[in-house]
Scaffold this active site. Sequence first.
Site, PDB file in Angstrom:
ATOM      1  N   LYS A   1      -3.417  -6.045  -4.817  1.00 12.89           N
ATOM      2  CA  LYS A   1      -3.346  -5.840  -3.359  1.00 12.89           C
ATOM      3  C   LYS A   1      -4.708  -5.551  -2.724  1.00 12.89           C
ATOM      4  O   LYS A   1      -5.028  -6.136  -1.679  1.00 12.89           O
ATOM      5  CB  LYS A   1      -2.348  -4.724  -3.039  1.00 12.89           C
ATOM      6  CG  LYS A   1      -0.891  -5.128  -3.275  1.00 12.89           C
ATOM      7  CD  LYS A   1       0.063  -4.018  -2.885  1.00 12.89           C
ATOM      8  CE  LYS A   1       1.514  -4.500  -2.942  1.00 12.89           C
ATOM      9  NZ  LYS A   1       1.981  -4.745  -4.320  1.00 12.89           N
TER      10      LYS A   1
ATOM     11  N   TYR B   1       6.754   0.623   0.901  1.00 11.10           N
ATOM     12  CA  TYR B   1       5.860  -0.188   0.077  1.00 11.10           C
ATOM     13  C   TYR B   1       6.280  -1.645   0.044  1.00 11.10           C
ATOM     14  O   TYR B   1       7.387  -1.988  -0.373  1.00 11.10           O
ATOM     15  CB  TYR B   1       5.853   0.401  -1.332  1.00 11.10           C
ATOM     16  CG  TYR B   1       4.810  -0.158  -2.255  1.00 11.10           C
ATOM     17  CD1 TYR B   1       3.474  -0.196  -1.903  1.00 11.10           C
ATOM     18  CD2 TYR B   1       5.172  -0.625  -3.523  1.00 11.10           C
ATOM     19  CE1 TYR B   1       2.516  -0.694  -2.762  1.00 11.10           C
ATOM     20  CE2 TYR B   1       4.222  -1.119  -4.400  1.00 11.10           C
ATOM     21  CZ  TYR B   1       2.905  -1.155  -4.010  1.00 11.10           C
ATOM     22  OH  TYR B   1       1.955  -1.640  -4.865  1.00 11.10           O
TER      23      TYR B   1
ATOM     24  N   PHE C   1      -0.623  -6.448 -11.728  1.00 11.44           N
ATOM     25  CA  PHE C   1       0.385  -6.133 -10.724  1.00 11.44           C
ATOM     26  C   PHE C   1      -0.272  -5.700  -9.409  1.00 11.44           C
ATOM     27  O   PHE C   1      -1.089  -6.421  -8.870  1.00 11.44           O
ATOM     28  CB  PHE C   1       1.377  -5.115 -11.291  1.00 11.44           C
ATOM     29  CG  PHE C   1       2.140  -5.646 -12.473  1.00 11.44           C
ATOM     30  CD1 PHE C   1       3.154  -6.563 -12.304  1.00 11.44           C
ATOM     31  CD2 PHE C   1       1.806  -5.282 -13.774  1.00 11.44           C
ATOM     32  CE1 PHE C   1       3.848  -7.109 -13.392  1.00 11.44           C
ATOM     33  CE2 PHE C   1       2.483  -5.808 -14.862  1.00 11.44           C
ATOM     34  CZ  PHE C   1       3.514  -6.722 -14.668  1.00 11.44           C
ATOM     35  N   SER C   2       0.056  -4.522  -8.891  1.00 10.34           N
ATOM     36  CA  SER C   2      -0.390  -4.178  -7.541  1.00 10.34           C
ATOM     37  C   SER C   2      -1.874  -3.844  -7.426  1.00 10.34           C
ATOM     38  O   SER C   2      -2.366  -3.623  -6.310  1.00 10.34           O
ATOM     39  CB  SER C   2       0.443  -3.022  -6.994  1.00 10.34           C
ATOM     40  OG  SER C   2       1.737  -3.480  -6.685  1.00 10.34           O
ATOM     41  N   ASN C   3      -2.590  -3.837  -8.523  1.00 10.60           N
ATOM     42  CA  ASN C   3      -4.044  -3.787  -8.403  1.00 10.60           C
ATOM     43  C   ASN C   3      -4.583  -5.072  -7.767  1.00 10.60           C
ATOM     44  O   ASN C   3      -5.776  -5.170  -7.467  1.00 10.60           O
ATOM     45  CB  ASN C   3      -4.688  -3.566  -9.773  1.00 10.60           C
ATOM     46  CG  ASN C   3      -4.696  -2.098 -10.154  1.00 10.60           C
ATOM     47  OD1 ASN C   3      -5.233  -1.279  -9.428  1.00 10.60           O
ATOM     48  ND2 ASN C   3      -4.072  -1.766 -11.272  1.00 10.60           N
TER      49      ASN C   3
END
Length: 403
Positions: free
Chosen positions: A77, A163, A73-75
């Site tokens: 970004k 976010y 997921f947002s790892n």
Amino acid sequence: MSGSLLTLRSAGHCSPAFEAVRAAFEHNLVHGGELGASLAVEIDGECVVDLWGGWADVEGGKPWQRDTLSVVFSNTKPATALCIHLLAEAGELDVDLPVARYWPAFAAAGKDAITPRMLLDHSAGLPALRERLPDGAAFDWDFMVERLEREAPFWAPGTRVGYHALTYGWLLGELVRRIGGCSLGEFFRRKVAQPLGLDFWIGLPNSEESRVATIVPPAATSVPRNAFERALLEEPQSPTALYMKNTGGWRPSGFNSRAGHAAELGAAGGITNARSLARLYGTLACGGLRGGFRLLREDTLAKATAVSSATHDDACLRVPTRFAAGFMRQMDNRARGLDSACFGRDAFGHVGAGGSLAFASPSRRLGFGYTMNRMGPGVLLNERADRLVQAVYEAVDGASHAL
């Protein structure tokens, strides 16, 4: 070994000084609600913890292996952000000039003053799309780019922080595509993953699909417990509700689909394991240098990881947040009883939906990576990651660490 014992024990290696970290990892497997997970820690470029355990599937028939991958997921970004910083370091992009300089059509609908920095630190005002997206839209790059070109900001760019959970990937990824001359996933593979030896993909090849663990979404709630959940249930046109629900087929069916894994979702679709995350952040913790390869200059890294935006009420997550240009900095909201992301005052990194975590602590020259497939509650970290971080810092510092 019987199936039940597989869920109770970890595999891999752990340096003697980090046995308490193994104990914390196994506590999560036995008592912490973990299904399957991996954990890795590097100190000064050396891997001192490399553990995995539990199940890669819901039925308990596929043990988590050394090479198991999972959606983080947002790892994803920071991986996308690194591509932007590489272009900036090469002089091909300026993060403080308008995005429209590189992508003219982006200027429409009041977006002419938005800069790449605003995209990186979540202050651009484009956290979601208002018009309903059809199923499959999330996996159609050109469609999403065209929709974002037409979208108007939710607030005056640069005046508020909210976010950009999914839009982040197309916005910054399109800059990479236009300036770097190839897709985001290909740029990341060439410039970051291959040189560092990372098993980290933004757009997974079909040849690797069998290694991906099944993601188990968190249980839905019908009674809101906080401002975030109230917005989901009571404010359908809020940025919070739109970014969670108007995802073009990504949430939740895309988590485990071949289309979702193949798409180059630079905000939330990265697929990797703890070992690769720890190696990436271990490199950053040592100033961007590994062996003879320099990922980024130290001055570039310092600018990328300095706090760039902060708020007491994130327009989407509805908790206080602090962001650098592509990384999270520590978000300690415990005094207010709100979700937190406590991983060290000098550290920079990111959390992923459901609780995964990766970060660098430069003062300790430490890289940390934790992935899992059963998503936990909340918008930042839960007790599983908190337990692991505390155990790692106690092992490194030799005493209880106040995060």
